[in-house]
Design a protein around this motif. Structure first.
Motif, PDB file in Angstrom:
ATOM      1  N   ILE A  40      47.628  40.443  37.334  1.00 46.14           N
ATOM      2  CA  ILE A  40      47.082  40.577  35.988  1.00 46.14           C
ATOM      3  C   ILE A  40      45.601  40.928  36.047  1.00 46.14           C
ATOM      4  O   ILE A  40      45.136  41.842  35.347  1.00 46.14           O
ATOM      5  N   LEU A  41      44.832  40.223  36.876  1.00 43.75           N
ATOM      6  CA  LEU A  41      43.398  40.496  36.972  1.00 43.75           C
ATOM      7  C   LEU A  41      43.132  41.898  37.527  1.00 43.75           C
ATOM      8  O   LEU A  41      42.221  42.591  37.068  1.00 43.75           O
ATOM      9  N   ALA A  42      43.929  42.334  38.484  1.00 42.18           N
ATOM     10  CA  ALA A  42      43.763  43.680  39.039  1.00 42.18           C
ATOM     11  C   ALA A  42      44.085  44.737  37.989  1.00 42.18           C
ATOM     12  O   ALA A  42      43.391  45.758  37.892  1.00 42.18           O
ATOM     13  N   ASN A  43      45.116  44.511  37.198  1.00 39.77           N
ATOM     14  CA  ASN A  43      45.453  45.480  36.149  1.00 39.77           C
ATOM     15  C   ASN A  43      44.397  45.518  35.048  1.00 39.77           C
ATOM     16  O   ASN A  43      44.102  46.589  34.516  1.00 39.77           O
ATOM     17  N   LEU A  44      43.824  44.375  34.708  1.00 40.57           N
ATOM     18  CA  LEU A  44      42.722  44.378  33.742  1.00 40.57           C
ATOM     19  C   LEU A  44      41.521  45.128  34.317  1.00 40.57           C
ATOM     20  O   LEU A  44      40.841  45.877  33.610  1.00 40.57           O
ATOM     21  N   GLY A  55      31.617  57.457  34.318  1.00 37.35           N
ATOM     22  CA  GLY A  55      30.687  56.332  34.395  1.00 37.35           C
ATOM     23  C   GLY A  55      31.343  55.138  35.060  1.00 37.35           C
ATOM     24  O   GLY A  55      32.549  55.107  35.278  1.00 37.35           O
ATOM     25  N   THR A  56      30.521  54.147  35.373  1.00 40.22           N
ATOM     26  CA  THR A  56      31.047  52.944  36.000  1.00 40.22           C
ATOM     27  C   THR A  56      31.629  52.007  34.950  1.00 40.22           C
ATOM     28  O   THR A  56      31.418  52.171  33.750  1.00 40.22           O
ATOM     29  N   SER A  57      32.335  51.002  35.424  1.00 40.49           N
ATOM     30  CA  SER A  57      32.927  50.013  34.520  1.00 40.49           C
ATOM     31  C   SER A  57      31.852  49.289  33.727  1.00 40.49           C
ATOM     32  O   SER A  57      32.043  48.974  32.549  1.00 40.49           O
ATOM     33  N   LEU A  58      30.729  49.013  34.360  1.00 38.54           N
ATOM     34  CA  LEU A  58      29.653  48.292  33.672  1.00 38.54           C
ATOM     35  C   LEU A  58      29.049  49.123  32.548  1.00 38.54           C
ATOM     36  O   LEU A  58      28.721  48.594  31.487  1.00 38.54           O
ATOM     37  N   THR A  59      28.903  50.427  32.756  1.00 35.52           N
ATOM     38  CA  THR A  59      28.326  51.255  31.697  1.00 35.52           C
ATOM     39  C   THR A  59      29.299  51.434  30.544  1.00 35.52           C
ATOM     40  O   THR A  59      28.887  51.507  29.386  1.00 35.52           O
ATOM     41  N   VAL A 111      37.616  42.890  44.189  1.00 33.91           N
ATOM     42  CA  VAL A 111      37.829  43.862  45.270  1.00 33.91           C
ATOM     43  C   VAL A 111      38.580  45.074  44.729  1.00 33.91           C
ATOM     44  O   VAL A 111      38.252  46.227  45.065  1.00 33.91           O
ATOM     45  N   CYS A 112      39.568  44.842  43.881  1.00 37.75           N
ATOM     46  CA  CYS A 112      40.311  45.953  43.270  1.00 37.75           C
ATOM     47  C   CYS A 112      39.387  46.834  42.443  1.00 37.75           C
ATOM     48  O   CYS A 112      39.444  48.065  42.538  1.00 37.75           O
ATOM     49  N   VAL A 113      38.548  46.226  41.619  1.00 35.38           N
ATOM     50  CA  VAL A 113      37.629  47.001  40.780  1.00 35.38           C
ATOM     51  C   VAL A 113      36.674  47.810  41.648  1.00 35.38           C
ATOM     52  O   VAL A 113      36.421  48.992  41.376  1.00 35.38           O
ATOM     53  N   LEU A 114      36.151  47.203  42.705  1.00 38.00           N
ATOM     54  CA  LEU A 114      35.260  47.940  43.607  1.00 38.00           C
ATOM     55  C   LEU A 114      35.991  49.100  44.273  1.00 38.00           C
ATOM     56  O   LEU A 114      35.430  50.191  44.426  1.00 38.00           O
ATOM     57  N   LEU A 115      37.239  48.885  44.641  1.00 36.95           N
ATOM     58  CA  LEU A 115      38.053  49.957  45.210  1.00 36.95           C
ATOM     59  C   LEU A 115      38.229  51.077  44.197  1.00 36.95           C
ATOM     60  O   LEU A 115      38.073  52.260  44.525  1.00 36.95           O
ATOM     61  N   PHE A 116      38.532  50.733  42.952  1.00 37.19           N
ATOM     62  CA  PHE A 116      38.728  51.738  41.905  1.00 37.19           C
ATOM     63  C   PHE A 116      37.445  52.523  41.660  1.00 37.19           C
ATOM     64  O   PHE A 116      37.477  53.743  41.503  1.00 37.19           O
ATOM     65  N   ASN A 118      35.010  53.075  43.742  1.00 38.66           N
ATOM     66  CA  ASN A 118      34.779  53.980  44.876  1.00 38.66           C
ATOM     67  C   ASN A 118      35.721  55.166  44.843  1.00 38.66           C
ATOM     68  O   ASN A 118      35.333  56.283  45.183  1.00 38.66           O
ATOM     69  N   LEU A 119      36.967  54.945  44.411  1.00 35.13           N
ATOM     70  CA  LEU A 119      37.896  56.069  44.287  1.00 35.13           C
ATOM     71  C   LEU A 119      37.421  57.052  43.230  1.00 35.13           C
ATOM     72  O   LEU A 119      37.598  58.267  43.375  1.00 35.13           O
ATOM     73  N   LYS A 120      36.836  56.542  42.143  1.00 30.95           N
ATOM     74  CA  LYS A 120      36.303  57.425  41.108  1.00 30.95           C
ATOM     75  C   LYS A 120      35.186  58.302  41.672  1.00 30.95           C
ATOM     76  O   LYS A 120      35.155  59.508  41.433  1.00 30.95           O
ATOM     77  N   ILE A 121      34.307  57.687  42.428  1.00 27.30           N
ATOM     78  CA  ILE A 121      33.173  58.436  43.011  1.00 27.30           C
ATOM     79  C   ILE A 121      33.684  59.515  43.946  1.00 27.30           C
ATOM     80  O   ILE A 121      33.234  60.665  43.890  1.00 27.30           O
TER      81      ILE A 121
END
Length: 126
Positions: A40-44, A55-59, A111-116, A118-121
């Motif tokens: 659930i947390l990874a999908n969110l 842009g990044t998730s934070l922006t 870790v999933c969000v960081l992976l995502f 990096n994949l975007k970049i």
């Protein structure tokens, strides 16, 4: 291609959580609860990351989005209910997750969000 890598990344992390919890001697109910919570947390995190490929998730969090708040809030509320309301916890055959368990699941989600991200970049550059 990035979407497939995102899915495979989530799969690998969730499988690792499941196998590590079994290796540590936790029971099936613990492993199920940890795995489901991480899923659930990874999908969110995937929802937050895929809102914008430029842009990044934070922006993207800075731009108002009522639907996003409902989806993330609802997902977290229902996750909390499934984990901590005894009837629902027994229905799903989960064990009670302690603080350290939640920290492990949250770390896996990060870790999933960081992976995502990096994949975007990487996909933007190519």
């Amino acid at each position: 291609m990035a979407e497939i890598l995102q899915g495979l990344g989530i799969l690998v992390i969730i499988l690792a959580i499941f196998l590590i919890s079994l290796y540590r001697g936790q029971g099936e109910l613990d492993a199920r609860a940890l795995t489901f919570t991480t899923l659930i947390l990874a999908n969110l995190g995937l929802i937050l990351s895929d809102r914008s490929w430029s842009g990044t998730s934070l922006t993207t969090l800075k731009s108002p989005n009522a639907a996003l708040r409902w989806v993330v809030g609802g997902g977290l509320v229902f996750l909390g209910m499934v984990l901590y309301v005894p009837f629902l916890r027994h229905l799903f055959r989960f064990s009670f997750l302690h603080l350290i368990d939640m920290i492990i699941c949250l770390a896996a989600g990060v870790v999933c969000v960081l992976l995502f991200e990096n994949l975007k970049i990487v996909s933007i550059k190519s």
